[in-house]
Design a protein around this motif. Structure first.
Motif, mmCIF file in Angstrom:
data_model
loop_
_atom_site.group_PDB
_atom_site.id
_atom_site.type_symbol
_atom_site.label_atom_id
_atom_site.label_comp_id
_atom_site.label_asym_id
_atom_site.label_seq_id
_atom_site.Cartn_x
_atom_site.Cartn_y
_atom_site.Cartn_z
ATOM 1 N N ASN A 127 1.795 -10.655 -28.929
ATOM 2 C CA ASN A 127 1.669 -10.627 -30.384
ATOM 3 C C ASN A 127 1.602 -12.060 -30.894
ATOM 4 O OD1 ASN A 127 1.576 -9.715 -33.002
ATOM 5 N ND2 ASN A 127 3.764 -9.337 -33.166
ATOM 6 N N GLY A 128 0.635 -12.798 -30.390
ATOM 7 C CA GLY A 128 0.525 -14.211 -30.740
ATOM 8 C C GLY A 128 -0.557 -14.458 -31.767
ATOM 9 N N THR A 129 -1.313 -15.519 -31.555
ATOM 10 C CA THR A 129 -2.335 -15.905 -32.520
ATOM 11 C C THR A 129 -3.578 -15.030 -32.449
ATOM 12 O OG1 THR A 129 -3.188 -17.516 -30.942
ATOM 13 C CG2 THR A 129 -1.579 -18.303 -32.568
ATOM 14 N N GLY A 130 -3.816 -14.398 -31.329
ATOM 15 C CA GLY A 130 -4.965 -13.505 -31.193
ATOM 16 C C GLY A 130 -4.576 -12.083 -31.539
ATOM 17 N N PRO A 131 -5.424 -11.143 -31.164
ATOM 18 C CA PRO A 131 -5.101 -9.739 -31.445
ATOM 19 C C PRO A 131 -3.921 -9.261 -30.601
ATOM 20 C CG PRO A 131 -7.091 -9.900 -30.123
ATOM 21 C CD PRO A 131 -6.708 -11.296 -30.500
ATOM 22 N N ARG A 132 -3.178 -8.327 -31.146
ATOM 23 C CA ARG A 132 -2.092 -7.716 -30.380
ATOM 24 C C ARG A 132 -2.676 -7.045 -29.143
ATOM 25 N NH1 ARG A 132 2.203 -4.541 -34.210
ATOM 26 N NH2 ARG A 132 3.315 -6.386 -34.916
ATOM 27 N N THR A 133 -1.964 -7.161 -28.028
ATOM 28 C CA THR A 133 -2.463 -6.628 -26.766
ATOM 29 C C THR A 133 -1.316 -6.033 -25.965
ATOM 30 O OG1 THR A 133 -4.058 -8.451 -26.763
ATOM 31 C CG2 THR A 133 -3.839 -7.215 -24.724
ATOM 32 N N VAL A 134 -1.608 -4.960 -25.230
ATOM 33 C CA VAL A 134 -0.648 -4.359 -24.308
ATOM 34 C C VAL A 134 -1.277 -4.363 -22.921
ATOM 35 C CG1 VAL A 134 0.670 -2.294 -23.710
ATOM 36 C CG2 VAL A 134 0.272 -2.844 -26.116
ATOM 37 N N TYR A 135 -0.524 -4.843 -21.937
ATOM 38 C CA TYR A 135 -0.972 -4.858 -20.547
ATOM 39 C C TYR A 135 -0.073 -3.927 -19.732
ATOM 40 C CZ TYR A 135 -3.283 -9.204 -21.922
ATOM 41 O OH TYR A 135 -4.048 -10.144 -22.557
ATOM 42 N N MET A 150 2.742 9.775 -25.526
ATOM 43 C CA MET A 150 3.577 8.987 -26.425
ATOM 44 C C MET A 150 3.365 7.492 -26.202
ATOM 45 S SD MET A 150 7.655 9.398 -27.172
ATOM 46 C CE MET A 150 7.429 11.148 -27.441
ATOM 47 N N LEU A 151 3.258 7.073 -24.942
ATOM 48 C CA LEU A 151 3.038 5.660 -24.644
ATOM 49 C C LEU A 151 1.688 5.195 -25.176
ATOM 50 C CD1 LEU A 151 4.001 3.038 -23.331
ATOM 51 C CD2 LEU A 151 2.998 3.856 -21.176
ATOM 52 N N VAL A 152 0.668 6.003 -24.990
ATOM 53 C CA VAL A 152 -0.666 5.634 -25.479
ATOM 54 C C VAL A 152 -0.684 5.578 -27.008
ATOM 55 C CG1 VAL A 152 -3.076 6.377 -25.637
ATOM 56 C CG2 VAL A 152 -1.893 6.442 -23.435
ATOM 57 N N TRP A 161 0.817 0.296 -32.336
ATOM 58 C CA TRP A 161 1.333 -1.067 -32.368
ATOM 59 C C TRP A 161 0.186 -2.078 -32.382
ATOM 60 C CZ3 TRP A 161 1.216 -5.254 -28.920
ATOM 61 C CH2 TRP A 161 2.047 -6.322 -29.271
ATOM 62 N N VAL A 162 -0.813 -1.849 -31.543
ATOM 63 C CA VAL A 162 -1.960 -2.762 -31.488
ATOM 64 C C VAL A 162 -2.685 -2.790 -32.832
ATOM 65 C CG1 VAL A 162 -4.267 -3.061 -30.474
ATOM 66 C CG2 VAL A 162 -2.296 -2.680 -28.991
ATOM 67 N N GLN A 163 -2.817 -1.626 -33.456
ATOM 68 C CA GLN A 163 -3.494 -1.556 -34.748
ATOM 69 C C GLN A 163 -2.601 -2.020 -35.889
ATOM 70 O OE1 GLN A 163 -4.810 2.509 -34.984
ATOM 71 N NE2 GLN A 163 -6.670 2.075 -33.837
ATOM 72 N N ASP A 164 -1.316 -2.204 -35.610
ATOM 73 C CA ASP A 164 -0.340 -2.671 -36.597
ATOM 74 C C ASP A 164 -0.380 -1.818 -37.856
ATOM 75 O OD1 ASP A 164 1.696 -4.169 -37.694
ATOM 76 O OD2 ASP A 164 0.388 -5.775 -38.374
ATOM 77 N N ARG A 165 -0.253 -0.534 -37.645
ATOM 78 C CA ARG A 165 -0.259 0.375 -38.792
ATOM 79 C C ARG A 165 0.993 0.155 -39.626
ATOM 80 N NH1 ARG A 165 -2.413 6.023 -36.323
ATOM 81 N NH2 ARG A 165 -4.479 5.279 -35.829
ATOM 82 N N ALA A 166 0.795 -0.160 -40.857
ATOM 83 C CA ALA A 166 1.910 -0.419 -41.763
ATOM 84 C C ALA A 166 2.087 0.770 -42.697
ATOM 85 C CB ALA A 166 1.664 -1.695 -42.547
ATOM 86 N N SER A 167 2.440 1.901 -42.133
ATOM 87 C CA SER A 167 2.624 3.081 -42.971
ATOM 88 C C SER A 167 4.034 3.094 -43.547
ATOM 89 C CB SER A 167 2.378 4.355 -42.160
ATOM 90 O OG SER A 167 3.346 4.471 -41.146
ATOM 91 N N ILE A 168 4.200 3.842 -44.602
ATOM 92 C CA ILE A 168 5.503 3.989 -45.235
ATOM 93 C C ILE A 168 6.292 5.013 -44.433
ATOM 94 C CG2 ILE A 168 6.693 4.710 -47.330
ATOM 95 C CD1 ILE A 168 4.107 4.009 -48.869
ATOM 96 N N LYS A 169 7.475 4.626 -43.981
ATOM 97 C CA LYS A 169 8.323 5.577 -43.259
ATOM 98 C C LYS A 169 8.570 6.783 -44.146
ATOM 99 C CE LYS A 169 10.580 4.090 -39.379
ATOM 100 N NZ LYS A 169 10.199 4.777 -38.189
ATOM 101 N N GLY A 170 8.346 7.961 -43.607
ATOM 102 C CA GLY A 170 8.582 9.192 -44.344
ATOM 103 C C GLY A 170 7.362 9.737 -45.054
ATOM 104 N N ASP A 171 6.325 8.923 -45.222
ATOM 105 C CA ASP A 171 5.094 9.389 -45.879
ATOM 106 C C ASP A 171 4.189 10.000 -44.815
ATOM 107 O OD1 ASP A 171 2.937 9.869 -47.530
ATOM 108 O OD2 ASP A 171 2.288 7.774 -47.578
ATOM 109 N N LEU A 172 4.455 11.238 -44.476
ATOM 110 C CA LEU A 172 3.803 11.859 -43.328
ATOM 111 C C LEU A 172 2.403 12.377 -43.615
ATOM 112 C CD1 LEU A 172 6.924 13.634 -41.859
ATOM 113 C CD2 LEU A 172 5.995 11.383 -41.341
ATOM 114 N N ASN A 173 2.071 12.567 -44.878
ATOM 115 C CA ASN A 173 0.697 12.974 -45.190
ATOM 116 C C ASN A 173 -0.127 11.788 -45.695
ATOM 117 O OD1 ASN A 173 1.827 12.687 -47.711
ATOM 118 N ND2 ASN A 173 1.266 14.723 -48.453
ATOM 119 N N ASN A 174 0.455 10.595 -45.619
ATOM 120 C CA ASN A 174 -0.243 9.339 -45.941
ATOM 121 C C ASN A 174 -0.883 9.325 -47.325
ATOM 122 O OD1 ASN A 174 0.289 8.063 -43.378
ATOM 123 N ND2 ASN A 174 -1.207 9.474 -42.506
#
Length: 149
Positions: free
Chosen positions: A58-66, A82-84, A90-103
């Motif tokens: 999670n540095g200066t470039g895009p988030r990555t998982v190896y 679940m892992l995928v 995490w990679v997409q850095d979704r900033a959703s509101i906790k509890g807002d399940l229908n977005n």
């Protein structure tokens, strides 16, 4: 690293491992796993010998998982999913509101109903796990209801 017929990865506390108590691999699907050495990232799950099995960056470039193993070698399909899903979110850095399940941008009784369905099914959803204990329960539903305006 040589695996027995089945090997276990020791998950850490990183959010991509949320709700995942353990990870078991089938050697026949992953005959040549690697122990990863993080250069700029951090090891978030380890082999029993202490080497990193999963690294996140999670540095200066895009988030990555190896992954140091084939993802399809995980023996439990729910753990694989679940892992995928956790990794992609995490990679997409979704900033959703906790509890807002229908977005829809607000927390309503509808979100509590969705959380109740998730809890009853035994599934896990990051946005529904309000207290971040790795499971969605009636307590999470109650916490969502307390936020309803």
């Amino acid at each position: 690293m040589i695996l027995d017929n089945e090997a276990e990865i020791i998950p850490g506390t990183h959010e991509i491992l949320s709700g995942i108590p353990d990870i078991h691999l089938n050697r026949s699907r992953c005959p040549y796993p690697d122990s990863l050495t993080p250069a700029d990232g951090i090891g978030v799950a380890n082999w029993h010998d202490g080497g990193s099995a999963i690294i996140t960056y999670n540095g200066t470039g895009p988030r990555t998982v190896y992954y140091g193993f084939s993802i399809d070698s995980i023996t439990d399909p729910e753990t694989t999913e679940m892992l995928v899903v956790n990794s992609v979110e995490w990679v997409q850095d979704r900033a959703s509101i906790k509890g807002d399940l229908n977005n829809d941008g607000t927390i309503t009784a509808t979100d509590a109903c969705i959380a109740l369905q998730i809890a009853a099914s035994g599934r896990w959803d990051r946005s529904a796990d309000i207290n971040e204990d790795g499971v969605v329960t009636a307590l999470d539903v109650l916490m969502i209801l307390q936020e309803v305006t």
